[in-house]
Design a protein around this motif. Structure first.
Motif, PDB file in Angstrom:
ATOM      1  N   SER A  25      49.170 -44.520  36.269  1.00  0.00           N
ATOM      2  CA  SER A  25      47.995 -45.375  36.382  1.00  0.00           C
ATOM      3  C   SER A  25      47.171 -45.353  35.109  1.00  0.00           C
ATOM      4  CB  SER A  25      47.159 -44.928  37.580  1.00  0.00           C
ATOM      5  OG  SER A  25      45.834 -45.274  37.456  1.00  0.00           O
ATOM      6  N   ARG A  26      47.010 -44.157  34.541  1.00  0.00           N
ATOM      7  CA  ARG A  26      46.198 -44.036  33.337  1.00  0.00           C
ATOM      8  C   ARG A  26      46.895 -44.673  32.143  1.00  0.00           C
ATOM      9  NH1 ARG A  26      42.772 -38.445  33.370  1.00  0.00           N
ATOM     10  NH2 ARG A  26      42.001 -38.598  35.489  1.00  0.00           N
ATOM     11  N   LYS A  67      35.362 -41.972  30.407  1.00  0.00           N
ATOM     12  CA  LYS A  67      36.500 -41.057  30.516  1.00  0.00           C
ATOM     13  C   LYS A  67      36.884 -40.907  31.975  1.00  0.00           C
ATOM     14  CE  LYS A  67      33.845 -36.722  30.713  1.00  0.00           C
ATOM     15  NZ  LYS A  67      33.664 -35.379  30.119  1.00  0.00           N
ATOM     16  N   LEU A  68      38.138 -40.485  32.189  1.00  0.00           N
ATOM     17  CA  LEU A  68      38.662 -40.386  33.552  1.00  0.00           C
ATOM     18  C   LEU A  68      38.641 -38.969  34.108  1.00  0.00           C
ATOM     19  CD1 LEU A  68      41.700 -42.844  33.271  1.00  0.00           C
ATOM     20  CD2 LEU A  68      39.361 -43.307  34.004  1.00  0.00           C
ATOM     21  N   GLY A  69      38.267 -37.972  33.272  1.00  0.00           N
ATOM     22  CA  GLY A  69      38.134 -36.621  33.789  1.00  0.00           C
ATOM     23  C   GLY A  69      39.456 -35.927  34.000  1.00  0.00           C
ATOM     24  N   PHE A  70      39.481 -34.987  34.935  1.00  0.00           N
ATOM     25  CA  PHE A  70      40.661 -34.164  35.178  1.00  0.00           C
ATOM     26  C   PHE A  70      41.714 -34.926  35.985  1.00  0.00           C
ATOM     27  CE2 PHE A  70      37.135 -31.111  34.804  1.00  0.00           C
ATOM     28  CZ  PHE A  70      37.632 -30.324  33.752  1.00  0.00           C
ATOM     29  N   PRO A  71      42.982 -34.499  35.888  1.00  0.00           N
ATOM     30  CA  PRO A  71      44.012 -35.119  36.739  1.00  0.00           C
ATOM     31  C   PRO A  71      43.660 -34.984  38.220  1.00  0.00           C
ATOM     32  CG  PRO A  71      45.024 -33.771  35.026  1.00  0.00           C
ATOM     33  CD  PRO A  71      43.544 -33.497  34.979  1.00  0.00           C
ATOM     34  N   LEU A 123      34.092 -34.227  41.175  1.00  0.00           N
ATOM     35  CA  LEU A 123      33.276 -33.038  41.417  1.00  0.00           C
ATOM     36  C   LEU A 123      31.870 -33.225  40.873  1.00  0.00           C
ATOM     37  CD1 LEU A 123      35.896 -30.219  40.682  1.00  0.00           C
ATOM     38  CD2 LEU A 123      35.204 -31.183  42.884  1.00  0.00           C
ATOM     39  N   GLU A 124      31.761 -33.804  39.667  1.00  0.00           N
ATOM     40  CA  GLU A 124      30.428 -34.044  39.112  1.00  0.00           C
ATOM     41  C   GLU A 124      29.712 -35.151  39.883  1.00  0.00           C
ATOM     42  OE1 GLU A 124      28.207 -35.005  34.846  1.00  0.00           O
ATOM     43  OE2 GLU A 124      30.385 -34.776  34.924  1.00  0.00           O
ATOM     44  N   PHE A 125      30.448 -36.193  40.273  1.00  0.00           N
ATOM     45  CA  PHE A 125      29.882 -37.288  41.058  1.00  0.00           C
ATOM     46  C   PHE A 125      29.273 -36.757  42.354  1.00  0.00           C
ATOM     47  CE2 PHE A 125      30.658 -40.544  44.400  1.00  0.00           C
ATOM     48  CZ  PHE A 125      29.842 -41.560  43.917  1.00  0.00           C
ATOM     49  N   LEU A 126      30.003 -35.862  43.030  1.00  0.00           N
ATOM     50  CA  LEU A 126      29.531 -35.321  44.297  1.00  0.00           C
ATOM     51  C   LEU A 126      28.469 -34.241  44.104  1.00  0.00           C
ATOM     52  CD1 LEU A 126      32.972 -35.100  46.158  1.00  0.00           C
ATOM     53  CD2 LEU A 126      31.163 -36.781  46.525  1.00  0.00           C
ATOM     54  N   VAL A 145      28.433 -51.313  31.905  1.00  0.00           N
ATOM     55  CA  VAL A 145      29.628 -50.922  32.659  1.00  0.00           C
ATOM     56  C   VAL A 145      30.282 -49.736  31.961  1.00  0.00           C
ATOM     57  CG1 VAL A 145      31.061 -52.607  31.418  1.00  0.00           C
ATOM     58  CG2 VAL A 145      31.818 -51.732  33.646  1.00  0.00           C
ATOM     59  N   PHE A 146      30.820 -48.801  32.747  1.00  0.00           N
ATOM     60  CA  PHE A 146      31.591 -47.698  32.174  1.00  0.00           C
ATOM     61  C   PHE A 146      32.725 -47.355  33.126  1.00  0.00           C
ATOM     62  CE2 PHE A 146      28.159 -45.646  34.607  1.00  0.00           C
ATOM     63  CZ  PHE A 146      28.861 -44.724  35.380  1.00  0.00           C
ATOM     64  N   LYS A 147      33.738 -46.676  32.600  1.00  0.00           N
ATOM     65  CA  LYS A 147      34.884 -46.301  33.426  1.00  0.00           C
ATOM     66  C   LYS A 147      34.796 -44.829  33.798  1.00  0.00           C
ATOM     67  CE  LYS A 147      37.977 -45.088  29.601  1.00  0.00           C
ATOM     68  NZ  LYS A 147      39.115 -45.507  28.772  1.00  0.00           N
ATOM     69  N   THR A 148      35.367 -44.499  34.938  1.00  0.00           N
ATOM     70  CA  THR A 148      35.441 -43.123  35.414  1.00  0.00           C
ATOM     71  C   THR A 148      36.569 -43.043  36.426  1.00  0.00           C
ATOM     72  OG1 THR A 148      34.191 -41.308  36.432  1.00  0.00           O
ATOM     73  CG2 THR A 148      33.753 -43.516  37.263  1.00  0.00           C
ATOM     74  N   SER A 149      36.748 -41.887  37.032  1.00  0.00           N
ATOM     75  CA  SER A 149      37.702 -41.727  38.134  1.00  0.00           C
ATOM     76  C   SER A 149      37.016 -40.894  39.200  1.00  0.00           C
ATOM     77  CB  SER A 149      38.982 -41.029  37.663  1.00  0.00           C
ATOM     78  OG  SER A 149      39.847 -40.791  38.760  1.00  0.00           O
TER      79      SER A 149
END
Length: 501
Positions: free
Chosen positions: A46-47, A60-64, A70-73, A96-100
């Protein structure tokens, strides 16, 4: 063990028949590893697809697997959900920004322009989407039901929840609210607001949607809700002991309780012991689809569950924060009190509230709106791109998840000067800038229960302020968000009954 007597040196041989079986914990570990590797590989693909598109949104998409979930929550649980959004707006892009998050690569669209785009392009560029955790809790959601059922529900629910049909329920709301105050508030020095408000909104939803008032039946629906809510937006791992797994089981409990009520109601309608138009459950039982078939109790229970979720948790959150902010702002409390006492003076003794009374509660509704601005019960929502498009100069690919954030505008000084200040006058006159105040979402998917929520909130406020003033037991009580905002101690308040009571 056995000896091999044919061997000249009497060599000791271990028979395979006697080999001990593999440790079940080892097998479970292997299964977890296989699951992790599979998900990681899919996320890797996907990435790669994400990175291959020229000029995607920055971020950035963060960890696999977990991404930045975890930061979002964690920022939500710390009571500062705006931090996740505002930090990335400042670092990457204010539009707009991307994340996962929650298992999905996501473009977060910020500001009024982002809200307008997502709410105005339903079925053109985007459509509704829920994280895997929600899909598991609601496996037969509206989008996954048969096309005939979906068409019927989309036509039926908004009509039922419009102001005109709901007008007849205002006296019912008044009766239920008075009973609630008599049993759960009267004679008490201290009331813990958040659970007590949830008790009220559940009771009211059960009465309006199901014509159920029996405490035992209400408890079967109400008690599992806290567990359900805790897993509503969680990391999508449905293993025993996880929040998600507990939430799935809690939702099943509630559905089972509703199905039993529906089966009994179907018999009562057939025997002319119940009115097929007395509540939304009866209407769904007696209304055929365009194809001529009737929905099953299981399917109807799914719809009712969704409505109770909306009618219970969002309204109890709004009520809780209205009480919080009125305790902190006595001058605003006094204005609400004066408005509500004018309604009291216009009524005969014992006369129930009606539509005209509610329409007089304009400042009270401004107070409710300001509470929803500062503590939106729905923090945001997901959609999915149904085709490739360009937004704010960045390429969005078909299949990407999109997220709108209420706090991205609610707490933005560009739209609300001094955003941390409680100021109901923001909603007087023309009110806020379009698409800046979005506690109910917007566009075709705007929450259909908005008017129901307004009525139950105002009826509750009427009885609350005409009976009591109050003060907070913990003046600096912290707020957390999981998945909706609530005070960590449940907001206990000390009641001060009015002398005219």
């Amino acid at each position: 063990m056995i000896y091999n007597n044919d061997s000249n040196d009497n060599e000791l041989v271990i028979s395979s028949v006697q080999q001990p079986s593999m440790d079940p914990f080892f097998i479970f570990g292997l299964l977890l590893l296989a699951l992790f590797l599979s998900v990681s590989f899919l996320l890797y693909l996907s990435r790669r697809a994400y990175a291959s598109l020229p000029n995607p949104p920055p971020g950035k998409l963060g960890f696999p697997v977990v991404g930045e979930s975890l930061e979002f929550l964690s920022t939500r649980r710390k009571g500062v959900p705006e931090k996740f959004v505002f930090d990335r707006m400042a670092k990457y892009c204010r539009d707009v920004f991307k994340t996962s998050i929650l298992g999905a690569t996501t473009a977060v669209m910020c500001g009024t322009a982002g809200n307008k785009f997502l709410f105005s392009n339903e079925k053109k560029h985007v459509t509704g989407w829920w994280p895997k955790s929600v899909e598991l809790i609601f496996p037969t959601s509206l989008e996954k039901s048969s096309n005939e059922e979906s068409i019927m529900m989309k036509q039926f629910l908004p009509n039922f929840l419009k102001p005109e049909p709901l007008q007849k329920y205002i006296p019912v709301m008044d009766i239920i609210t008075q009973r609630h105050f008599n049993t759960s508030w009267e004679g008490r020095n201290v009331v813990k607001v958040f659970p007590t408000a949830a008790e009220f909104t559940t009771l009211l939803a059960c009465r309006v949607f199901l014509s159920v008032e029996d405490p035992i039946e209400v408890a079967k629906i109400s008690e599992p809700f806290e567990i359900l809510a805790a897993g509503f937006l969680s990391i999508p791992i449905n293993l025993p002991g996880t929040k998600l797994n507990k939430a799935v089981k809690a939702a099943d409990q509630i559905r089972d309780a509703i199905v039993q009520i529906l089966k009994r109601r179907r018999v009562e309608i057939a025997e002319n012991k119940a009115n097929g138009m007395q509540d939304i459950a009866s209407m769904l039982l007696t209304t055929p689809t365009n194809a001529g078939f009737y929905m099953t109790e299981a399917h109807i229970s799914e719809k009712i569950l969704g409505m109770i979720v909306g009618g219970r948790d969002t309204a109890s959150t709004v009520i809780t924060f209205i009480i919080k902010y009125l305790a902190e702002n006595p001058e605003i409390y006094n204005k609400v009190y004066e408005e509500q006492m004018e309604v009291v003076k216009s009524k005969k003794p014992g006369e129930l509230l009606n539509w005209e009374d509610v329409q007089k509660m304009k400042y009270s509704w401004c107070v409710a709106c300001e509470a929803m601005r500062l503590a939106p019960p729905v923090q945001g929502g997901f959609k999915v791109a149904i085709n490739d498009f360009v937004y704010s100069g960045f390429n969005i690919r078909k299949g990407w998840k999109l997220y709108w954030s209420a706090i991205a505008t609610h707490m933005n000084p560009e739209y609300f000067p001094e955003p941390e200040k409680f100021n109901p006058s923001r909603f007087e006159g023309k009110g806020p800038v379009p698409y800046s105040f979005v506690p109910f979402g917007g566009g075709p998917r705007m929450c259909p229960g908005k008017e129901y929520s307004r009525l139950e909130t105002l009826v509750f406020m009427h009885h609350l302020v005409t009976r009591y003033n109050w003060e907070k037991v913990y003046p600096t009580e912290k707020i957390t968000v999981d998945p909706m905002p609530f005070p960590v101690n449940g907001l206990p308040i000390r009641l001060i009954p009015h002398k005219h009571q």
